[in-house]
Design a protein around this motif. Structure first.
Motif, PDB file in Angstrom:
ATOM      1  N   GLY A 179       6.403   1.413   3.406  1.00 40.29           N
ATOM      2  CA  GLY A 179       7.157   0.214   3.030  1.00 40.29           C
ATOM      3  C   GLY A 179       7.390  -0.736   4.188  1.00 40.29           C
ATOM      4  O   GLY A 179       8.518  -1.204   4.418  1.00 40.29           O
ATOM      5  N   TYR A 184       0.842  -1.200   0.000  1.00 43.75           N
ATOM      6  CA  TYR A 184       0.000   0.000   0.000  1.00 43.75           C
ATOM      7  C   TYR A 184       0.878   1.251   0.000  1.00 43.75           C
ATOM      8  O   TYR A 184       1.428   1.615  -1.010  1.00 43.75           O
ATOM      9  CB  TYR A 184      -0.970  -0.006   1.185  1.00 43.75           C
ATOM     10  N   CYS A 185       1.057   1.883   1.146  1.00 42.77           N
ATOM     11  CA  CYS A 185       1.667   3.219   1.100  1.00 42.77           C
ATOM     12  C   CYS A 185       3.191   3.155   1.054  1.00 42.77           C
ATOM     13  O   CYS A 185       3.803   2.104   1.176  1.00 42.77           O
ATOM     14  CB  CYS A 185       1.180   4.065   2.272  1.00 42.77           C
ATOM     15  N   CYS A 238      -0.365  -1.223  10.135  1.00 44.19           N
ATOM     16  CA  CYS A 238      -1.635  -0.500  10.311  1.00 44.19           C
ATOM     17  C   CYS A 238      -2.786  -1.404   9.877  1.00 44.19           C
ATOM     18  O   CYS A 238      -2.578  -2.538   9.433  1.00 44.19           O
ATOM     19  CB  CYS A 238      -1.611   0.804   9.518  1.00 44.19           C
TER      20      CYS A 238
HETATM   21 FE1  SF4 Z   1       1.647   1.814   4.851  1.00 43.44          FE
HETATM   22 FE2  SF4 Z   1       2.841   0.184   6.589  1.00 43.44          FE
HETATM   23 FE3  SF4 Z   1       0.208   0.559   6.718  1.00 43.44          FE
HETATM   24 FE4  SF4 Z   1       1.264  -0.831   4.695  1.00 43.44          FE
HETATM   25  S1  SF4 Z   1       1.282  -1.384   6.889  1.00 43.44           S
HETATM   26  S2  SF4 Z   1      -0.310   0.775   4.535  1.00 43.44           S
HETATM   27  S3  SF4 Z   1       3.189   0.258   4.362  1.00 43.44           S
HETATM   28  S4  SF4 Z   1       1.801   2.116   7.082  1.00 43.44           S
END
Ligand code: SF4
Length: 712
Positions: A18, A14-15, A47
């Protein structure tokens, strides 16, 4: 109970934080997932989105399983073989290129593509087709930061790392809501503050977000006034003697012009424009001036603006005049919204750049790449079409064919009607994606099924320049192929087989690594074996010049010697105009609309929208307006309202909250269709204005009206 049989370390897709994850294939065929405690970015934390990532690959109900095509749009898509799909696409591309030239075709890709995929598409279109028509959805989120870094520091180089969080004592978050959008970064910030109560967090945002709620000072500015605020902070830093004169003398140009500019507004004038108290600006400046470690974070509030580059420069200026860069805990940190936005920047994945931070407009750089690739054509000497320009060019038939890879522009592009009518009019559309949730699939002449996260291997780079390896853990369903393989198979059909004769992704990676030799992102010391073994390394790491720290090889922090990438090695302070040139509100559309993310959804929901747990957080789109603005319009909490603008409307339930300033409303960006209509789509309302230097759209400022919905 855990029935572990096989575990893989990978990276959340996702974001741009990493985060490292450990995925386990259980003996019952299910996947389980947890945070990787050994990964330096997240140290085991995840998250809500990351924790549920494995469900997106286990649910295969809407996966594209085989290539499909149709001879015209009135026909249904039909299953075909890979050879048929790629041969027809190559035949159409060749016909257009022969008849209309190489700029008649384009690729529109994504910050979710792996580095090797980005590299291959660039090589194909720039080095072999002879057009620079490749752009990416990262144009929509961070191209202003790219230009800002280049103008100030000489190259697109993030100077800092996550470990700077724990070394900072003032953290300035501006135009960002990391508590929801980069949660693991924010958890590190909150833990640091909890352990060190003297740490101050300043947040500049027209909205009171969860990030603001854990800040010490909220600068609730009027939308579009970020530069006025930063210039005013700069003025106080100058007047109160917080400037680092030695750093400026030895390492920076432009200070005198900067001072002349910021002295043009008094602090009171600036405060009035921003809609905040002068004391608040004084307080922010004093904390920044006295800080041993001053770290700033920003994302879309600065980038997605018609003055996005200048907003970036106004913030970087604060670091340069105080010399707070290149030291632990100090520096301007642009967070990235996508997992491999950085990899795209490194491999030349924008219409104006070439691999290794080379420039299309630089003849030496073009020649270096032509020689490296043994290109049969000259690399075009002008930038290709950027994201919004591509869809405009499709609409008026300057562009004949577009190939869209792993992105959903029919939800994400500004002024969505332009993109929609462009795809309807386009002569030829190829969509390469994982699932049929992407709205673009319905406009495609050829659909190519792609392997998803865990089903292919390669590398990505996160926001702190950390390249990580992602192994293949499971097989793709049906006939879906890794994106890299689709591109090299297509290149062969185009007649470029000799130069795209790859057997696996590691060969592509190793070729890309050789391209970086001698550049600012030199990773010639990191071959595929090493990145597989080590899992993550921060660039640069040139061969034979190992800059090791602790157990993690790579370069943690840039500019520690205060030698910048400009020709004279000096950073550039910029005197920037502070006027906002966004679409202006008027009597008909008196409110300002800003769009953004919510905590548990990501982009256009093609992945997070499949996960029941995530959909529970906020199940429907909504608009937030201030209670006083609602009162003026006889609107009550929870009613159905129409948000209308100069280009379209949305129909959603209203939330009344003073979390938004008077005159402002907020709409989440994620939803495309709801209940079969497009009435939740925020980009029905946004506009096509772009920053003149970065070409990034103005998503954060559109003129709208809100009214109670009345049944016709
Ligand atoms: Fe971003 Fe980490 Fe959440 Fe994945 S787990 S969306 S990389 S903050």
């Amino acid at each position: 109970m855990k029935t572990t049989s096989n575990s893989f370390k990978s990276t959340c897709c996702y974001c741009g934080v990493g985060c490292g994850v450990v995925v386990t294939k259980e003996t019952n065929g299910q996947l389980t997932l947890e945070g990787d405690k050994e990964h330096p970015s997240n140290k085991g934390m995840l998250c809500s989105k990351g924790m549920n990532l494995h469900y997106t690959v286990m649910d295969q109900s809407d996966r594209l399983l085989y290539p499909q095509m149709r001879l015209n749009r009135s026909m249904p898509l039909q299953k075909v073989s890979w050879d048929d799909a790629l041969e027809r696409t190559a035949a159409v591309f060749k016909t257009f290129i022969k008849k209309f030239g190489p700029d008649s075709v384009a690729f529109y890709v994504s910050g979710q593509c792996l580095t090797e995929e980005y590299y291959l598409v660039n090589k194909l279109i720039k080095g072999f087709i002879g057009s620079n028509n490749i752009d990416t959805n990262s144009r929509l989120c961070m191209s202003s930061a790219v230009v800002g870094y280049k103008l100030a520091l000489g190259e697109d180089s993030v100077p800092v790392c996550y470990d700077d969080i724990e070394a900072a004592d003032v953290i300035y978050v501006t135009g960002a809501n990391p508590a929801w959008c980069h949660p693991i970064i924010w958890r590190r910030v909150e833990a640091h503050k909890a352990a060190n109560p003297h740490v101050k967090i300043i947040c500049a945002d027209p909205r009171r977000t969860d990030t603001v709620r854990s800040s010490d000072l909220h600068l609730q500015i009027q939308p579009g006034t970020d530069i006025v605020l930063n210039n005013a902070i700069g003025r106080i830093l100058v007047e109160k003697g917080y400037v680092d004169n030695d750093f400026i003398r030895d390492h920076a140009d432009g200070y005198e012009a900067f001072v002349e500019k910021i002295m043009q507004r008094t602090i009171q004038e600036a405060a009035d424009i921003c809609g905040i108290q002068p004391d608040a600006i004084e307080q922010a400046a004093e904390w920044i001036g006295k800080a041993n470690g001053f770290l700033s974070f920003w994302t879309m509030g600065l980038n997605q603006s018609v003055i996005g580059v200048n907003k970036n420069l106004s913030l970087i200026n604060l670091h340069l005049i105080t010399g707070k860069i290149g030291k632990p805990g100090n520096g301007p940190f642009s967070l990235t919204g996508q997992p491999n936005a950085m990899g795209g920047r490194e491999t030349g994945g924008l219409a104006n750049i070439l691999p290794g931070h080379r420039e299309v407009l630089n003849a030496t750089h073009r020649e270096e790449m032509e020689n490296f690739w043994k290109s049969p054509v000259k690399i075009a000497d002008k930038p290709g079409l950027t994201a919004t320009e591509m869809f405009e060019a499709l609409a008026d038939d300057r562009l004949k064919a577009i190939w869209i890879i792993n992105t959903n522009p029919l939800v994400s592009m500004p002024d969505i009607n332009v993109a929609e009518s462009a795809l309807k009019k386009a002569r030829f559309v190829v969509v390469q994606d994982v699932s049929n949730r992407a709205d673009t699939v319905h406009f495609a002449d050829v659909v190519l099924p792609a392997a998803a996260w865990l089903e292919k291997e390669g590398t990505m780079t996160n926001a702190e320049r950390r390249i990580t390896h992602l192994p293949k853990a499971i097989d793709a369903p049906g006939e879906a192929l890794p994106d890299s393989e689709i591109i090299w198979r297509f290149a062969e059909k185009m007649g470029f087989g000799k130069s795209f004769n790859y057997q696996n992704v590691s060969q592509v990676y190793d070729e890309y690594v050789r391209v970086t030799a001698g550049t600012s992102i030199d990773v010639t010391g990191v071959d595929y074996d090493l990145i597989q073994k080590n899992r993550s390394i921060q660039w640069p790491l040139p061969l034979g010049q190992e800059t090791y720290y602790g157990e993690n090889p790579g370069t943690k922090r840039l500019f520690t010697d205060h030698q910048f990438y400009t020709q004279n090695k000096r950073a550039q302070i910029h005197a920037v105009a502070d006027e906002n040139t966004s679409e202006q509100p008027d009597e008909d559309f008196p409110l300002v609309l800003t769009t953004g993310r919510i905590r548990d959804q990501w982009h256009t929901m093609t992945k997070t929208g499949r996960v029941a747990k995530l959909n529970k957080h906020i199940p429907q789109p909504f608009v937030q307006i201030h209670p006083e603005d609602a009162k003026d319009r006889n609107i009550q909490e929870g009613q159905l309202v129409v948000v209308s603008g100069r280009r379209g409307e949305v129909r959603v339930k209203v939330q009344l909250t003073d979390d938004v300033r008077r005159g402002l409303c907020f709409l989440p960006m994620h939803w495309g269709k709801i209940l079969g209509s497009n009435l939740g789509r925020a980009n029905n309302l946004t506009n096509n204005l772009v920053d003149p230097k970065s070409k990034e759209p103005d998503f954060k400022f559109s003129a709208v009206q809100v009214a109670l919905y009345k049944k016709p």
